[in-house]
Write a protein that holds these residues in place. Structure first.
Motif, PDB file in Angstrom:
ATOM      1  N   UNK A 114      29.432  12.920   7.097  1.00 23.41           N
ATOM      2  CA  UNK A 114      29.163  13.347   8.480  1.00 23.41           C
ATOM      3  C   UNK A 114      28.669  12.184   9.344  1.00 23.41           C
ATOM      4  N   UNK A 115      28.952  10.934   8.929  1.00 17.02           N
ATOM      5  CA  UNK A 115      28.405   9.793   9.651  1.00 17.02           C
ATOM      6  C   UNK A 115      29.418   9.157  10.606  1.00 17.02           C
ATOM      7  N   UNK A 116      30.662   9.710  10.688  1.00 15.51           N
ATOM      8  CA  UNK A 116      31.647   9.090  11.549  1.00 15.51           C
ATOM      9  C   UNK A 116      31.204   9.139  13.010  1.00 15.51           C
ATOM     10  N   UNK A 117      31.682   8.117  13.775  1.00 11.71           N
ATOM     11  CA  UNK A 117      31.440   8.043  15.211  1.00 11.71           C
ATOM     12  C   UNK A 117      29.956   8.005  15.549  1.00 11.71           C
ATOM     13  N   UNK A 118      29.188   7.454  14.640  1.00  7.26           N
ATOM     14  CA  UNK A 118      27.755   7.346  14.897  1.00  7.26           C
ATOM     15  C   UNK A 118      27.491   6.386  16.057  1.00  7.26           C
ATOM     16  N   UNK A 119      26.538   6.719  16.937  1.00  8.03           N
ATOM     17  CA  UNK A 119      26.101   5.806  17.999  1.00  8.03           C
ATOM     18  C   UNK A 119      24.592   5.855  18.075  1.00  8.03           C
ATOM     19  N   UNK A 120      24.037   4.769  18.584  1.00  5.33           N
ATOM     20  CA  UNK A 120      22.583   4.644  18.596  1.00  5.33           C
ATOM     21  C   UNK A 120      22.161   3.885  19.846  1.00  5.33           C
ATOM     22  N   UNK A 121      21.096   4.350  20.467  1.00  4.12           N
ATOM     23  CA  UNK A 121      20.535   3.671  21.630  1.00  4.12           C
ATOM     24  C   UNK A 121      19.026   3.906  21.658  1.00  4.12           C
ATOM     25  N   UNK A 122      18.295   2.831  21.928  1.00  4.77           N
ATOM     26  CA  UNK A 122      16.855   2.937  22.146  1.00  4.77           C
ATOM     27  C   UNK A 122      16.518   2.192  23.418  1.00  4.77           C
ATOM     28  N   UNK A 130       8.442   5.489  29.416  1.00  2.00           N
ATOM     29  CA  UNK A 130       8.888   6.311  28.291  1.00  2.00           C
ATOM     30  C   UNK A 130       9.761   5.471  27.367  1.00  2.00           C
ATOM     31  N   UNK A 131       9.536   5.589  26.066  1.00  2.00           N
ATOM     32  CA  UNK A 131      10.455   5.041  25.073  1.00  2.00           C
ATOM     33  C   UNK A 131      11.336   6.180  24.574  1.00  2.00           C
ATOM     34  N   UNK A 132      12.646   5.966  24.646  1.00  2.00           N
ATOM     35  CA  UNK A 132      13.593   7.012  24.271  1.00  2.00           C
ATOM     36  C   UNK A 132      14.556   6.472  23.217  1.00  2.00           C
ATOM     37  N   UNK A 133      14.945   7.338  22.300  1.00  2.49           N
ATOM     38  CA  UNK A 133      15.922   6.990  21.264  1.00  2.49           C
ATOM     39  C   UNK A 133      16.922   8.130  21.135  1.00  2.49           C
ATOM     40  N   UNK A 134      18.206   7.780  21.082  1.00  3.14           N
ATOM     41  CA  UNK A 134      19.264   8.778  20.901  1.00  3.14           C
ATOM     42  C   UNK A 134      20.159   8.325  19.756  1.00  3.14           C
ATOM     43  N   UNK A 135      20.351   9.228  18.792  1.00  2.00           N
ATOM     44  CA  UNK A 135      21.249   8.982  17.663  1.00  2.00           C
ATOM     45  C   UNK A 135      22.283  10.107  17.620  1.00  2.00           C
ATOM     46  N   UNK A 136      23.561   9.721  17.586  1.00  4.23           N
ATOM     47  CA  UNK A 136      24.635  10.719  17.615  1.00  4.23           C
ATOM     48  C   UNK A 136      25.596  10.494  16.458  1.00  4.23           C
ATOM     49  N   UNK A 137      26.102  11.622  15.925  1.00  2.00           N
ATOM     50  CA  UNK A 137      27.285  11.562  15.075  1.00  2.00           C
ATOM     51  C   UNK A 137      28.197  12.711  15.463  1.00  2.00           C
ATOM     52  N   UNK A 138      29.206  12.981  14.688  1.00  2.00           N
ATOM     53  CA  UNK A 138      30.182  13.992  15.090  1.00  2.00           C
ATOM     54  C   UNK A 138      29.588  15.386  15.193  1.00  2.00           C
ATOM     55  N   UNK A 139      28.509  15.646  14.459  1.00  2.00           N
ATOM     56  CA  UNK A 139      27.991  17.000  14.373  1.00  2.00           C
ATOM     57  C   UNK A 139      26.799  17.283  15.270  1.00  2.00           C
ATOM     58  N   UNK A 140      25.981  16.252  15.582  1.00  4.43           N
ATOM     59  CA  UNK A 140      24.735  16.548  16.289  1.00  4.43           C
ATOM     60  C   UNK A 140      24.201  15.298  16.967  1.00  4.43           C
ATOM     61  N   UNK A 141      23.285  15.546  17.867  1.00  2.79           N
ATOM     62  CA  UNK A 141      22.550  14.474  18.549  1.00  2.79           C
ATOM     63  C   UNK A 141      21.064  14.688  18.300  1.00  2.79           C
ATOM     64  N   UNK A 142      20.390  13.635  17.856  1.00  5.33           N
ATOM     65  CA  UNK A 142      18.945  13.691  17.673  1.00  5.33           C
ATOM     66  C   UNK A 142      18.292  12.830  18.748  1.00  5.33           C
ATOM     67  N   UNK A 143      17.402  13.436  19.523  1.00  3.80           N
ATOM     68  CA  UNK A 143      16.711  12.767  20.615  1.00  3.80           C
ATOM     69  C   UNK A 143      15.239  12.585  20.271  1.00  3.80           C
ATOM     70  N   UNK A 164      20.933  23.663  16.006  1.00  7.56           N
ATOM     71  CA  UNK A 164      19.842  24.546  15.593  1.00  7.56           C
ATOM     72  C   UNK A 164      19.290  24.112  14.242  1.00  7.56           C
ATOM     73  N   UNK A 165      17.959  23.980  14.168  1.00 13.12           N
ATOM     74  CA  UNK A 165      17.333  23.553  12.926  1.00 13.12           C
ATOM     75  C   UNK A 165      17.602  22.111  12.567  1.00 13.12           C
ATOM     76  N   UNK A 166      17.963  21.293  13.548  1.00 13.08           N
ATOM     77  CA  UNK A 166      18.405  19.936  13.268  1.00 13.08           C
ATOM     78  C   UNK A 166      17.311  18.892  13.189  1.00 13.08           C
ATOM     79  N   UNK A 167      16.030  19.316  13.240  1.00 12.94           N
ATOM     80  CA  UNK A 167      14.929  18.346  13.217  1.00 12.94           C
ATOM     81  C   UNK A 167      14.190  18.456  11.883  1.00 12.94           C
ATOM     82  N   UNK A 168      14.299  17.418  11.060  1.00 16.32           N
ATOM     83  CA  UNK A 168      13.576  17.365   9.786  1.00 16.32           C
ATOM     84  C   UNK A 168      13.099  15.932   9.569  1.00 16.32           C
ATOM     85  N   UNK A 169      11.830  15.794   9.195  1.00 19.61           N
ATOM     86  CA  UNK A 169      11.290  14.446   8.943  1.00 19.61           C
ATOM     87  C   UNK A 169       9.983  14.547   8.176  1.00 19.61           C
TER      88      UNK A 169
END
Length: 776
Positions: A114-122, A130-143, A164-169
């Motif tokens: 599920x890692x295809x088309x991954x993009x990253x920006x900070x 504000x410090x912002x970080x965005x990580x994307x792959x084909x299935x979801x975006x984590x902000x 939904x339920x996409x935040x785990x750490x």
């Protein structure tokens, strides 16, 4: 793209790539990568060391007179020996500011499928802090988003996903000292405490205690705690809150409860309101100044790539310089607010740990670094941020009374080359670099700056004048008359941290002498300001008489045999012509004893001095030196040379996160080490290229380079309590507006054009390209 956002497409792999946040007391450097985020946490009062008893010194004025006789007679060896005997203390528990801890967050990683088309920006958004970080792959975006709130006194973060339920750490803490402890208080909270101890700058047993909390709140999913860590699983959204307090200057036990109460209030308030109030409070300061330099911008490129392009000679990114100025203002707001317990130190309020582990100390150096931290504060419309330094200087003066009495047998107060949070005012523990007898005075001239910009008579009467009057009392009592020249001089003292050959033979190097140029510049600045204050406040008539007599006996600025501005009273041969310090340029900046219009010969001598430094192949190329070159040439109205040095500072002496550094190998630096004064010095360079003011004069665009041939700036401050806006095209002024908040007469100039303004309170005066006053 936003011209005032630092952004990156690659992860931060270390501290020098992290992005800084601050609330005037707490600092955080956020190192973000797709599946990991680390906050390097600091707190400005978290110091090792303690207040040690001042040792007993024998000799006093009699010993001082004896060593002076040797210096006057040219016997530098014996004078130096006596100075070490009578004026050199032993190192005790000086201490250093230490990093607090690291918040380490590991985000759940998806499977490789599920890692295809991954993009990253900070990014760091300077407009909103504000410090912002965005990580994307084909299935979801984590902000992810982090800020440091001055209003609510905490660091807060939000993590959310469009799945939904996409935040785990998992979240844990790693301490910066041996005593650091962390425990799960309940399923959503960590409690930590520790003492700031180390063995390089103190005995490893003394220092400030800190206690704080980290709390995680979620919607959906779960948060659990075990083995000192918190685990979030399957949440829709999570909020992280960090609070800390210390016992610095706190005898009562209530300090331990402060951070818990702060945490409870923050959770009750909620993230959305915390964020709103943070941005509102920050914007009140940040929005006072706007700047645009030209039309070209590389904002669509990551910031590290823009720095690399500038290093390769690129000149079509003027907005990078505008961003650097606003970044400096951002760092001032983040690090030094009205109620900050301490001013900005060697690394602001942040800490990469490097200075703490070697011969340096993360302290208050009084021979350029702390002063430069506040060079841009007034001109960039952040005068309230000066107040923590004002309070520190008042405390320094109180501590320095005993040093003046015990070391020199003099009244008043004195401090030397550096200080800490424990009231240290003695010389450093080697007179070769530690016997800078005007270090405290140099810092105290920032009080003069604040008054001259604000025209605040209450500040003058209650804060500035009492401190400076006592400093004047010291030098009036301490200084001696040179037997050959009849001048009133300081000494023995050094010209920070430089050295010379007294006999031009190149055989014996010395550091101490009588009447160094920096000392005399600073004493003149002090005496003349105190005399003006005596007349303005209508008091201390006898002091005024003494000051007039003393001013008449002070040495003039001198030009040496090479055409240079002399660094010492005698035209000594420099032992290290490539030296990083250029302290005697104080007469050019921030002082005004040298100006192109009033003192053309001394201006030429200042230029020669800088050129002599620049021509040295082994020039000690560090952040504050690059800023000093830029400031000096700006004051000489040489825009191209000022631009050259500010370009070098940004492209050659900045990490990827645009924080400035001192090069490895210089002054004992073991690595390229973060020192924040270059950020502030560079900010001052850019501001001084666009506006200069002194003694009722306002110079518009005095050092405008060709690279900024079009632009506009608003909200810069001029001495005399005024604000200035300017618009220019093709390198020529198009219009200017001056808002005056105190009555007074100003001479407004742009190049050869001059006009006189008789200003009233609260009026906007608009001028055209010919400096003709337009009707409102």
């Amino acid at each position: 793209m936003d011209d005032f956002t630092l952004w990156y497409s690659t992860p931060a792999v270390n501290w020098s790539q992290g992005l800084p946040l601050g609330n005037g007391r707490m600092g955080a450097v956020v190192m973000a990568s797709p599946h990991r985020e680390v906050w390097s946490m600091s707190e400005v009062t978290y110091w090792s060391g303690q207040t040690d008893p001042e040792p007993a010194f024998e000799g006093g004025k009699a010993a001082l007179e004896e060593m002076r006789r040797h210096f006057y007679a040219g016997n530098y060896d014996e004078g130096d020996r006596l100075a070490k005997q009578y004026l050199q203390p032993k190192k005790q528990n000086f201490g250093t500011n230490l990093g607090l801890c690291e918040v380490v967050i590991h985000f759940a990683e998806k499977s490789p499928d599920h890692m295809e088309a991954e993009s990253f920006r900070r990014e760091l958004d300077l407009n909103q802090a504000l410090v912002k970080t965005v990580w994307r792959n084909n299935n979801a975006t984590l902000n992810r988003e982090v800020f440091a709130s001055h209003v609510d006194d905490l660091v807060a973060s939000r993590v959310w996903s469009d799945a939904s339920g996409g935040v785990s750490f998992t979240l844990g803490l790693e301490g910066g000292t041996e005593s650091f402890q962390c425990a799960v208080l309940n399923d959503g909270t960590l409690e930590f405490n520790g003492q700031a101890t180390e063995n390089v700058h103190s005995n490893g047993k003394c220092g400030v205690w800190a206690e704080g909390y980290v709390k995680v709140v979620v919607t959906g999913g779960t948060v659990t705690g075990e083995n000192g860590k918190l685990t979030v699983a399957g949440a829709d959204e999570a909020w992280i809150y960090f609070t800390v307090s210390t016992d610095y200057h706190r005898a009562e036990a209530a300090w331990k409860k402060e951070s818990l109460l702060t945490m409870e209030k923050a959770v009750d308030k909620g993230y959305a309101l915390l964020r709103r109030d943070h941005i509102g409070d920050y914007s009140e300061q940040y929005d006072k100044v706007s700047i645009h330099l030209g039309t070209a911008s590389k904002a669509d490129l990551p910031t590290d790539q823009r720095i690399q392009l500038l290093a390769r000679g690129g000149s079509d990114d003027p907005q990078l310089f505008a961003m650097f100025l606003q970044y400096g203002r951002y760092l001032t707001i983040a690090g030094s607010r009205t109620n900050s317990p301490l001013p900005l130190h060697l690394q602001g309020i942040w800490n990469d740990g490097e200075a703490c582990r070697m011969g340096w100390s993360c302290d208050y150096h009084l021979d350029i670094n702390t002063q430069m931290n506040y060079y841009p504060t007034e001109i960039t419309n952040l005068g309230d941020c000066h107040l923590p330094l004002t309070r520190y200087i008042e405390d320094l003066a109180a501590a320095g009374r005993s040093t003046a009495r015990n070391l020199y047998g003099s009244e008043g107060w004195v401090a030397h080359v550096f200080s800490n949070v424990w009231g240290f005012t003695l010389p450093g523990w080697d007179t070769s670099w530690g016997l800078n007898v005007t270090g405290g005075l140099w810092l105290a001239t920032q009080l003069i700056e604040h008054y001259e910009y604000s025209q605040d008579l209450v500040f003058l009467e209650k804060a500035a004048y009492p401190v400076l009057k006592e400093a004047a009392a010291f030098y009036l009592d301490y200084m001696s008359v040179h037997p050959q020249y009849g001048w009133l001089v300081t000494g023995p003292s050094n010209s920070p941290e430089n050295h010379f050959y007294p006999d031009h033979s190149g055989s014996t190097v010395h550091q101490l002498s009588m009447g160094t140029t920096l000392d005399q510049i600073l004493v003149r600045e002090l005496f003349e300001f105190c005399l003006k204050s005596v007349e303005l406040l209508d008091r201390d008539e006898e002091l005024g008489r003494k000051l007039k007599e003393a001013i008449a006996k002070l040495p003039p600025l001198q030009i040496g045999k090479k055409g240079q501005l002399q660094e010492w009273l005698e035209d000594y041969e420099e032992a290290q012509p490539e030296h990083r310090h250029m302290s005697h340029l104080f007469a050019l900046y921030p002082g005004h004893q040298i100006t192109p219009d009033r003192t053309p010969e001394l201006s030429s001598a200042a230029r020669v001095m800088m050129q002599n430094r620049m021509q040295q192949e082994e020039l000690e190329d560090v952040e504050f030196t690059a800023a000093l070159f830029g400031l000096g040439f700006a004051r000489l109205h040489d825009g191209e040379m000022a631009y050259k040095h500010i370009s070098h500072l940004i492209s050659g002496l900045c990490f990827d996160n645009l924080l400035t550094y001192s090069k490895s190998g210089i002054a004992g630096a073991e690595t390229n080490i973060f020192v924040i004064d270059g950020n502030f010095g560079g900010t001052a360079v850019i501001a001084e290229m666009l506006l200069q003011s002194y003694d009722g004069e306002i110079h518009l665009l005095p050092a405008l380079p060709q690279a900024w041939n079009k632009g506009e700036v608003s909200g810069l401050r001029a001495k005399g309590n005024a604000e200035v806006d300017a618009v220019w095209e093709n390198g020529e002024l198009k219009s200017a507006t001056i808002r005056t908040f105190s009555p007074g007469t100003f001479t407004i100039s742009r190049g050869e054009l001059r006009t006189t303004l008789h200003a009233e309170v609260g009026v906007n005066y608009k001028f055209n390209a010919q400096l003709e006053l337009l009707e409102p």
